[in-house]
Design a protein around this motif. Structure first.
Motif, PDB file in Angstrom:
ATOM      1  N   UNK A 299       0.706  -1.188  -0.084  1.00  0.00           N
ATOM      2  CA  UNK A 299       0.045  -0.023  -0.182  1.00  0.00           C
ATOM      3  C   UNK A 299       0.715   1.262  -0.123  1.00  0.00           C
ATOM      4  N   UNK A 300       2.065   1.101   0.200  1.00  0.00           N
ATOM      5  CA  UNK A 300       2.972   2.378   0.441  1.00  0.00           C
ATOM      6  C   UNK A 300       3.167   3.151  -1.005  1.00  0.00           C
ATOM      7  N   UNK A 301       2.677   2.414  -2.107  1.00  0.00           N
ATOM      8  CA  UNK A 301       2.746   3.184  -3.304  1.00  0.00           C
ATOM      9  C   UNK A 301       1.780   4.117  -3.341  1.00  0.00           C
ATOM     10  N   UNK A 302       0.909   4.230  -2.580  1.00  0.00           N
ATOM     11  CA  UNK A 302      -0.151   5.615  -2.121  1.00  0.00           C
ATOM     12  C   UNK A 302       0.877   6.880  -2.006  1.00  0.00           C
ATOM     13  N   UNK A 303       2.023   6.730  -1.798  1.00  0.00           N
ATOM     14  CA  UNK A 303       3.043   7.734  -1.791  1.00  0.00           C
ATOM     15  C   UNK A 303       3.323   8.388  -3.023  1.00  0.00           C
ATOM     16  N   UNK A 304       2.949   9.491  -3.346  1.00  0.00           N
ATOM     17  CA  UNK A 304       3.265  10.025  -4.903  1.00  0.00           C
ATOM     18  C   UNK A 304       4.413  10.612  -5.117  1.00  0.00           C
ATOM     19  N   UNK A 305       5.165  11.092  -3.929  1.00  0.00           N
ATOM     20  CA  UNK A 305       6.347  12.064  -4.005  1.00  0.00           C
ATOM     21  C   UNK A 305       7.805  11.407  -3.647  1.00  0.00           C
TER      22      UNK A 305
END
Length: 551
Positions: A299-305
């Protein structure tokens, strides 16, 4: 002292860069009303600016995920048809971009409604803080200041501050550093509750930080406003920024990865509480805050930056955020930022995928360049990450056309040219080392001087070369081939110039040379400037062969 004080909506605290490169300080309200009149954020350092920017993006997302540009209430999380939701998202973003500024009335309505959520000091809900943190580790103001980061037991011998400026802070500066500490705090804090795991660095400090940079602050906020995860997926939850609910009190709380942009950008990695005295901040209290698994597949792919890497230490080879080496030029990792190769396991930053989507639906003007900024952040203290050791930033400018998935072939070739630059840098460094040995140097003493000189020399020419990739050049294979060949000739010429200068610097003894024995390998090798030059030319010829030579 329990009274409310210093509301971030009304009071100036955000440093912004004017077009004449002077710095103004604005309130949260004025940043959103006048961001189009300022170039960029202008705080004490780029990591702090990055933390402030994430707050501004979260606020913009919260407002405009709930209402459209005309104020019509329509929460995009409530649109049940995914295609309809995506169409509305892109239409809404395009309308904001075309307007060139945030709609004043909508911003003012939201800030008035949630005005009481933005008091820096408040007995129940101080902004970005938790009253329960009073039981945590106590630090002085010098630890709060990110360009000092002086702990209770670690005094900076060389500091750019002294006296009151070091030991106390104004409210505006304390507000900026509050965001910084929450984002990138080191891991020196200790849990107060028994049985809890050690505190890791703040979430943002674990990232290979990347952002888009617009022509003004309004554009920068909007370009980084990823309404679609990775430019494709809908966020599953409604906007839920931390200021809209009462502070959490639990120490070291594991949570699911937030699936709404506002909550993710305002993640409380720390429970903090500022201390004030006589109108100044004198220190703060700290506990560990929220954390989650940093594996992308979880789920950490939610981080976009951030950029990503495969964690080769794990059996499953998870993707994890990849921190950037301080001082490293952004273009050298072009592939990590921009190239998503089908045959290779890669994951490019979500912000790049988002901009690629905007480019493909013609919401980004192709005749204007777009810039990116990376921030490298490095902790010290070994595996404990107990101090902030170093940070740096760099930017890269190119034309949006180069981001398109249709240009994957060009992107891969640019990546190959960068790999050749790396080989050339090593060849130059090898030449320097061989001359060093010829001069009588110790074989055990190596340096990266030649490599660093090469990267410094090719830096500006490579950036200019990248700006060629637009328009007709991308449509003409012959022109592309010429562009690649021209760059190879330029890079080879630069390497030769650096090598020639080093050879001319060498003394008479280096030209005469000497023999070195390697008893471990039972070898003897003769080193001299002429032999070093011959090896160097052979290496360069392999990297950059002449047209018609075998590659």
């Amino acid at each position: 002292m329990n009274e409310r004080e210093f509301n971030l909506v009304d009071e100036p605290w955000i440093c912004v860069l004017r077009k004449d490169l002077q710095v103004d300080t604005l309130s949260l309200r004025d940043v959103f009303l006048h961001g189009q009149d300022y170039l960029d954020l202008g705080g004490e350092n780029q990591p702090q600016n990055f933390a402030v920017l994430r707050l501004l993006i979260a606020l913009a997302y919260t407002i405009f995920s709930r209402v459209d540009e005309n104020g019509k209430a329509m929460d995009i999380a409530e649109i049940t048809d995914p295609d309809e939701a995506a169409d509305e998202i892109l239409r809404r973003w395009g309308a904001l971009w075309e307007n060139g500024r945030f709609p004043q009335e909508l911003v003012l309505q939201y800030l008035e409604q949630y005005h009481d959520c933005f008091w820096l000091f408040d007995p129940e809900r101080p902004f970005g803080q938790a009253p329960g943190a009073v039981r945590g580790t106590q630090y002085g103001a010098a630890k709060l200041i990110g360009d000092i980061s002086e702990g209770n037991n670690k005094i900076r011998i060389f500091s750019n501050r002294a006296g009151e400026e070091k030991n106390t802070l104004s409210y505006p500066e304390a507000a900026r550093w509050l965001l910084f500490i929450n984002a990138v705090d080191d891991a020196s804090g200790k849990p107060k509750q028994k049985g809890l795991k050690s505190i890791g660095p703040g979430w943002v400090g674990k990232l290979g930080m990347i952002q888009s940079v617009g022509k003004n602050l309004f554009e920068t906020i909007l370009l980084n406003l990823t309404f679609l995860k990775d430019g494709e997926e809908l966020w599953s939850k409604k906007a839920n920024p931390n200021w809209e609910h009462l502070p959490k009190e639990g120490e070291r709380t594991e949570i699911p990865v937030p699936d709404n942009l506002a909550e993710l950008l305002t993640l409380q990695s720390r429970r903090l509480l500022l201390e004030r005295e006589n109108g100044r901040v004198i220190g703060y209290h700290l506990l560990g805050g929220d954390f989650f698994d940093n594996h992308g597949e979880n789920g950490a792919f939610n981080e976009q930056m951030t950029i990503w890497k495969v964690d080769k230490k794990s059996e499953s080879h998870y993707f994890v955020p990849q921190q950037i080496t301080p001082g490293r030029q952004m273009w050298r990792d072009f592939g990590s930022y921009f190239v998503e190769e089908a045959e290779e396991a890669k994951h490019i930053p979500g912000i790049i995928s988002w901009l690629r989507t905007l480019q493909e639906v013609n919401l980004l003007p192709t005749n204007d360049t777009i810039s990116f900024r990376i921030i490298a952040f490095e902790y010290g203290g070994g595996s404990q990450n107990s101090i902030i050791n170093d940070f740096s930033s760099d930017t890269l400018t190119l034309y949006p056309e180069l981001l398109s998935e249709q240009e994957i072939g060009v992107q891969e070739t640019i990546e190959q040219q960068i790999a050749k630059c790396d080989e050339a840098a090593r060849a130059v460094n090898h030449l320097f080392y061989n001359i060093f040995l010829a001069e009588g140097g110790d074989p055990e003493k190596r340096s990266r001087k030649g490599e660093m000189l090469f990267y410094r020399a090719v830096d500006e020419p490579f950036r200019k070369w990248l700006l060629q990739f637009r328009g007709d050049l991308l449509k003409e294979p012959k022109q592309l081939e010429n562009a690649y060949r021209d760059w190879e000739q330029q890079a080879k010429s630069i390497a030769n110039q650096i090598g020639n200068a080093e050879e001319q610097r060498a003394g008479v003894a280096a030209f005469s040379g000497r023999i070195l024995e390697d008893k471990k390998r039972n070898t003897r090798e003769f080193y001299s400037v002429p032999r070093a030059d011959m090896w160097f030319k052979l290496e360069l010829a392999k990297i950059y062969p002449k047209e018609g030579d075998a590659k």
